[in-house]
Design a protein around this motif. Structure first.
Motif, PDB file in Angstrom:
ATOM      1  N   MET A 255      30.344 -40.986   2.699  1.00  0.00           N
ATOM      2  CA  MET A 255      29.772 -40.199   3.775  1.00  0.00           C
ATOM      3  C   MET A 255      28.829 -41.095   4.578  1.00  0.00           C
ATOM      4  O   MET A 255      28.074 -41.869   4.002  1.00  0.00           O
ATOM      5  N   LYS A 256      28.893 -40.954   5.889  1.00  0.00           N
ATOM      6  CA  LYS A 256      28.031 -41.731   6.782  1.00  0.00           C
ATOM      7  C   LYS A 256      26.830 -40.877   7.213  1.00  0.00           C
ATOM      8  O   LYS A 256      26.956 -39.679   7.434  1.00  0.00           O
ATOM      9  N   CYS A 257      25.678 -41.515   7.360  1.00  0.00           N
ATOM     10  CA  CYS A 257      24.459 -40.852   7.807  1.00  0.00           C
ATOM     11  C   CYS A 257      24.610 -40.413   9.263  1.00  0.00           C
ATOM     12  O   CYS A 257      25.062 -41.192  10.102  1.00  0.00           O
ATOM     13  N   PHE A 258      24.220 -39.178   9.577  1.00  0.00           N
ATOM     14  CA  PHE A 258      24.315 -38.666  10.939  1.00  0.00           C
ATOM     15  C   PHE A 258      23.258 -39.273  11.858  1.00  0.00           C
ATOM     16  O   PHE A 258      23.414 -39.274  13.061  1.00  0.00           O
ATOM     17  N   LYS A 259      22.186 -39.796  11.289  1.00  0.00           N
ATOM     18  CA  LYS A 259      21.103 -40.357  12.102  1.00  0.00           C
ATOM     19  C   LYS A 259      21.296 -41.843  12.402  1.00  0.00           C
ATOM     20  O   LYS A 259      21.120 -42.281  13.530  1.00  0.00           O
ATOM     21  N   CYS A 260      21.608 -42.637  11.369  1.00  0.00           N
ATOM     22  CA  CYS A 260      21.669 -44.099  11.581  1.00  0.00           C
ATOM     23  C   CYS A 260      23.029 -44.713  11.249  1.00  0.00           C
ATOM     24  O   CYS A 260      23.191 -45.919  11.332  1.00  0.00           O
ATOM     25  N   ASN A 261      24.002 -43.887  10.844  1.00  0.00           N
ATOM     26  CA  ASN A 261      25.371 -44.324  10.562  1.00  0.00           C
ATOM     27  C   ASN A 261      25.476 -45.245   9.340  1.00  0.00           C
ATOM     28  O   ASN A 261      26.469 -45.933   9.164  1.00  0.00           O
ATOM     29  N   ASN A 262      24.455 -45.280   8.497  1.00  0.00           N
ATOM     30  CA  ASN A 262      24.497 -46.052   7.261  1.00  0.00           C
ATOM     31  C   ASN A 262      25.267 -45.252   6.196  1.00  0.00           C
ATOM     32  O   ASN A 262      25.418 -44.037   6.310  1.00  0.00           O
ATOM     33  N   VAL A 263      25.744 -45.909   5.159  1.00  0.00           N
ATOM     34  CA  VAL A 263      26.434 -45.222   4.070  1.00  0.00           C
ATOM     35  C   VAL A 263      25.418 -44.430   3.244  1.00  0.00           C
ATOM     36  O   VAL A 263      24.358 -44.954   2.885  1.00  0.00           O
ATOM     37  N   MET A 264      25.745 -43.160   2.962  1.00  0.00           N
ATOM     38  CA  MET A 264      24.853 -42.317   2.163  1.00  0.00           C
ATOM     39  C   MET A 264      25.260 -42.380   0.698  1.00  0.00           C
ATOM     40  O   MET A 264      26.439 -42.529   0.371  1.00  0.00           O
TER      41      MET A 264
END
Length: 71
Positions: free
Chosen positions: A1-10
């Motif tokens: 899943m990708k972070c909605f704020k910074c696009n980093n991997v969650m």
């Protein structure tokens, strides 16, 4: 899943509350003695970059027949 704020991997993590050993869950029960509750476990994800937290139902499809969710 990708972070909605910074696009980093969650990362998938365990979320704990004030009562240890009891997992988070979502539930819905119609009024009435003979009605059963619909319940789903909850998954928790956190972004190690910005700290954004996302909660997701593991089995969201069980809530399709819940009143008030018509599209």
């Amino acid at each position: 899943m990708k972070c909605f704020k910074c696009n980093n991997v969650m990362k998938s993590v365990k979320m704990s509350g004030s009562v240890q050993g009891i997992p988070l869950y979502l539930s819905y029960k119609k009024k009435g003695v003979f009605e059963t509750a619909k319940e789903s476990a909850v998954e928790c994800f956190v972004c190690a970059n910005c700290g954004y937290v996302e909660l997701c139902a593991k089995t969201p499809e069980i809530f399709k027949e819940v009143p008030g969710t018509e599209e």
